[in-house]
Motif scaffolding. Structure first.
Motif, PDB file in Angstrom:
ATOM      1  N   TRP A  61      43.913  32.222  46.354  1.00 24.16           N
ATOM      2  CA  TRP A  61      44.586  30.961  45.390  1.00 24.16           C
ATOM      3  C   TRP A  61      43.449  30.737  44.313  1.00 24.16           C
ATOM      4  CZ3 TRP A  61      44.045  29.698  50.600  1.00 24.16           C
ATOM      5  CH2 TRP A  61      45.405  29.625  51.465  1.00 24.16           C
ATOM      6  N   ASP A  62      44.111  30.694  42.989  1.00 27.94           N
ATOM      7  CA  ASP A  62      43.205  30.200  41.774  1.00 27.94           C
ATOM      8  C   ASP A  62      43.624  28.918  41.346  1.00 27.94           C
ATOM      9  OD1 ASP A  62      41.428  30.357  39.812  1.00 27.94           O
ATOM     10  OD2 ASP A  62      42.742  31.730  38.725  1.00 27.94           O
ATOM     11  N   PHE A  63      42.756  27.898  41.384  1.00 28.77           N
ATOM     12  CA  PHE A  63      43.021  26.577  40.860  1.00 28.77           C
ATOM     13  C   PHE A  63      42.636  26.240  39.679  1.00 28.77           C
ATOM     14  CE2 PHE A  63      42.782  26.223  45.568  1.00 28.77           C
ATOM     15  CZ  PHE A  63      44.004  25.565  45.641  1.00 28.77           C
ATOM     16  N   ARG A  64      42.214  27.089  38.785  1.00 26.88           N
ATOM     17  CA  ARG A  64      41.673  27.033  37.634  1.00 26.88           C
ATOM     18  C   ARG A  64      42.731  27.073  36.279  1.00 26.88           C
ATOM     19  NH1 ARG A  64      35.943  28.906  36.108  1.00 26.88           N
ATOM     20  NH2 ARG A  64      35.191  26.816  36.396  1.00 26.88           N
ATOM     21  N   ALA A  65      42.916  26.168  35.550  1.00 25.64           N
ATOM     22  CA  ALA A  65      43.701  26.288  34.253  1.00 25.64           C
ATOM     23  C   ALA A  65      45.029  26.543  34.703  1.00 25.64           C
ATOM     24  CB  ALA A  65      43.220  27.384  33.480  1.00 25.64           C
ATOM     25  N   LYS A  66      45.495  25.716  35.746  1.00 26.60           N
ATOM     26  CA  LYS A  66      46.961  26.025  36.270  1.00 26.60           C
ATOM     27  C   LYS A  66      47.954  24.903  35.324  1.00 26.60           C
ATOM     28  CE  LYS A  66      46.673  29.156  38.936  1.00 26.60           C
ATOM     29  NZ  LYS A  66      47.212  30.576  38.613  1.00 26.60           N
ATOM     30  N   ARG A  67      49.055  25.092  35.170  1.00 30.74           N
ATOM     31  CA  ARG A  67      49.795  24.061  34.455  1.00 30.74           C
ATOM     32  C   ARG A  67      51.020  23.967  35.347  1.00 30.74           C
ATOM     33  NH1 ARG A  67      49.498  26.441  28.126  1.00 30.74           N
ATOM     34  NH2 ARG A  67      47.168  25.663  28.114  1.00 30.74           N
ATOM     35  N   ARG A  68      51.817  23.069  35.102  1.00 30.73           N
ATOM     36  CA  ARG A  68      53.079  22.949  35.755  1.00 30.73           C
ATOM     37  C   ARG A  68      54.182  24.253  35.645  1.00 30.73           C
ATOM     38  NH1 ARG A  68      56.559  18.122  33.772  1.00 30.73           N
ATOM     39  NH2 ARG A  68      54.535  17.218  33.919  1.00 30.73           N
ATOM     40  N   GLY A  69      54.414  24.431  36.751  1.00 31.05           N
ATOM     41  CA  GLY A  69      55.257  25.787  37.010  1.00 31.05           C
ATOM     42  C   GLY A  69      54.544  27.110  37.294  1.00 31.05           C
ATOM     43  N   ASP A  70      53.145  26.943  37.221  1.00 27.18           N
ATOM     44  CA  ASP A  70      52.369  28.343  37.328  1.00 27.18           C
ATOM     45  C   ASP A  70      52.401  28.379  38.897  1.00 27.18           C
ATOM     46  OD1 ASP A  70      52.143  28.856  34.824  1.00 27.18           O
ATOM     47  OD2 ASP A  70      50.017  27.995  34.636  1.00 27.18           O
ATOM     48  N   LEU A  71      52.085  29.498  39.233  1.00 30.85           N
ATOM     49  CA  LEU A  71      51.970  29.929  40.871  1.00 30.85           C
ATOM     50  C   LEU A  71      50.559  29.874  41.183  1.00 30.85           C
ATOM     51  CD1 LEU A  71      54.574  32.823  41.239  1.00 30.85           C
ATOM     52  CD2 LEU A  71      54.769  30.207  41.904  1.00 30.85           C
ATOM     53  N   LEU A  72      50.272  29.367  42.250  1.00 28.83           N
ATOM     54  CA  LEU A  72      48.736  29.351  42.878  1.00 28.83           C
ATOM     55  C   LEU A  72      48.169  30.518  43.465  1.00 28.83           C
ATOM     56  CD1 LEU A  72      48.355  25.787  44.746  1.00 28.83           C
ATOM     57  CD2 LEU A  72      47.408  26.629  42.555  1.00 28.83           C
ATOM     58  N   VAL A  73      49.464  31.418  43.963  1.00 31.85           N
ATOM     59  CA  VAL A  73      49.032  32.594  44.457  1.00 31.85           C
ATOM     60  C   VAL A  73      48.674  33.811  43.453  1.00 31.85           C
ATOM     61  CG1 VAL A  73      49.765  34.438  46.245  1.00 31.85           C
ATOM     62  CG2 VAL A  73      50.414  31.982  46.531  1.00 31.85           C
ATOM     63  N   GLU A  74      47.616  34.566  43.598  1.00 30.30           N
ATOM     64  CA  GLU A  74      47.456  35.492  42.621  1.00 30.30           C
ATOM     65  C   GLU A  74      47.433  36.971  43.198  1.00 30.30           C
ATOM     66  OE1 GLU A  74      46.192  35.034  39.511  1.00 30.30           O
ATOM     67  OE2 GLU A  74      46.461  32.856  39.683  1.00 30.30           O
ATOM     68  N   ARG A  75      48.523  37.005  43.904  1.00 22.52           N
ATOM     69  CA  ARG A  75      48.793  38.379  44.270  1.00 22.52           C
ATOM     70  C   ARG A  75      49.178  39.383  43.327  1.00 22.52           C
ATOM     71  NH1 ARG A  75      50.681  38.188  50.577  1.00 22.52           N
ATOM     72  NH2 ARG A  75      48.979  37.125  51.505  1.00 22.52           N
TER      73      ARG A  75
END
Length: 75
Positions: A61-75
């Motif tokens: 998971w990447d919680f930095r610089a996320k906006r609405r609609g972006d996914l948390l999973v970085e696969r």
């Protein structure tokens, strides 16, 4: 007024016994199968489980610089 001792109270014998018991607990401890098992669980099993989940989800998971609609999973 400064010489009055207002802080003196009757001490509760149960609290005194509890304090003595916690102070001298190391003198009366014995290794039994139950205490050995509890120690093994808290010293080996729990940290192993936490370490396994930390290792498997590392970088997932990447919680930095996320906006609405972006996914948390970085696969």
């Amino acid at each position: 007024m400064a010489g009055l001792k207002h802080y003196k109270m009757a001490l509760d014998p149960a609290i005194i016994r509890l304090g003595n018991m916690t102070t001298n607990r190391h003198k009366y401890f014995r290794w039994t199968p139950r205490t050995a098992g509890i120690t093994f669980v808290y010293a080996v099993v729990v940290p192993s489980i936490v370490g396994y989940f930390a290792y498997t989800t590392d970088g997932l998971w990447d919680f930095r610089a996320k906006r609405r609609g972006d996914l948390l999973v970085e696969r």
